[in-house]
Design an enzyme around this catalytic site. Structure first.
Site, mmCIF file in Angstrom:
data_model
loop_
_atom_site.group_PDB
_atom_site.id
_atom_site.type_symbol
_atom_site.label_atom_id
_atom_site.label_comp_id
_atom_site.label_asym_id
_atom_site.label_seq_id
_atom_site.Cartn_x
_atom_site.Cartn_y
_atom_site.Cartn_z
ATOM 1 C CB THR A 57 28.203 34.412 -6.832
ATOM 2 O OG1 THR A 57 28.460 35.390 -7.522
ATOM 3 C CG2 THR A 57 28.132 34.610 -4.677
ATOM 4 C CB THR A 59 26.959 37.578 -11.014
ATOM 5 O OG1 THR A 59 25.629 37.661 -11.451
ATOM 6 C CG2 THR A 59 27.395 39.163 -11.905
ATOM 7 C CB CYS A 60 31.526 36.640 -8.294
ATOM 8 S SG CYS A 60 30.351 38.228 -7.132
ATOM 9 C CB ALA A 61 32.756 33.557 -11.885
#
Length: 165
Positions: A57, A59-61
């Site tokens: 995703t 934001t996670c990346a």
């Protein structure tokens, strides 16, 4: 139980994060080579636990990229990026991005890390995944800082987390 949001809709976690000033709970996770890794493996180092639902995703990346850039500047500090993604997906992502200053660890097989740290999402389409959390530990495994990001799509407060080191 923490109350957070996913796209503005309320969702919940299974408990509360470890308290600042307490010893971090033991964990056993799987690294990108399918080996077991425990909290004890990082004794003597400061540790940033960058925890998120999925590496795939935006934001996670972004959080992995941001902590990777900052980790290379920190002395005696390890950044552990933890999710329930398979180790193969974590390895693929970091290899493709050239990210080598973070350590990806997976909680895919048991989910015990998420349960023990009180950050497993219990409802919504993300049930069973980890909520977005940053926990900073000192060299002795003591909790120095925690952040449960209120809206799962938002980034954590990188500056506050790194200042706790």
């Amino acid at each position: 139980m923490a109350s957070i949001t996913l796209g503005g809709n309320p969702i919940h976690t299974n408990g509360e994060l470890p308290k600042v000033g307490t010893k971090a709970p033991h964990f056993e996770l799987i690294d990108n080579n399918l080996g077991k890794v425990t909290l004890a493996d990082f004794a003597g180092s400061k540790v940033v636990l960058n925890i998120f639902p999925s590496i795939d995703t935006n934001t996670c990346a972004t959080s992995v990229r941001t902590f990777n850039a900052d980790a290379s500047k920190l002395e005696n500090t390890k950044v552990l990026c933890i999710s329930r993604d398979l180790p193969f997906a974590q390895k693929r992502f970091c290899g493709a991005e050239g990210l080598d200053d973070v350590i990806n660890l997976s909680d895919f097989n048991t989910g015990n890390f998420g349960k023990d740290y009180g950050l497993e999402i219990t409802d919504s389409v993300f049930a069973g995944l980890h909520s977005r959390v940053v926990i900073v530990l000192d060299e002795n495994g003591m909790v120095k800082y925690t952040e449960q990001v209120p809206e799962i799509a938002d980034e954590p407060n990188y500056e506050s987390a790194l200042a706790a080191l």
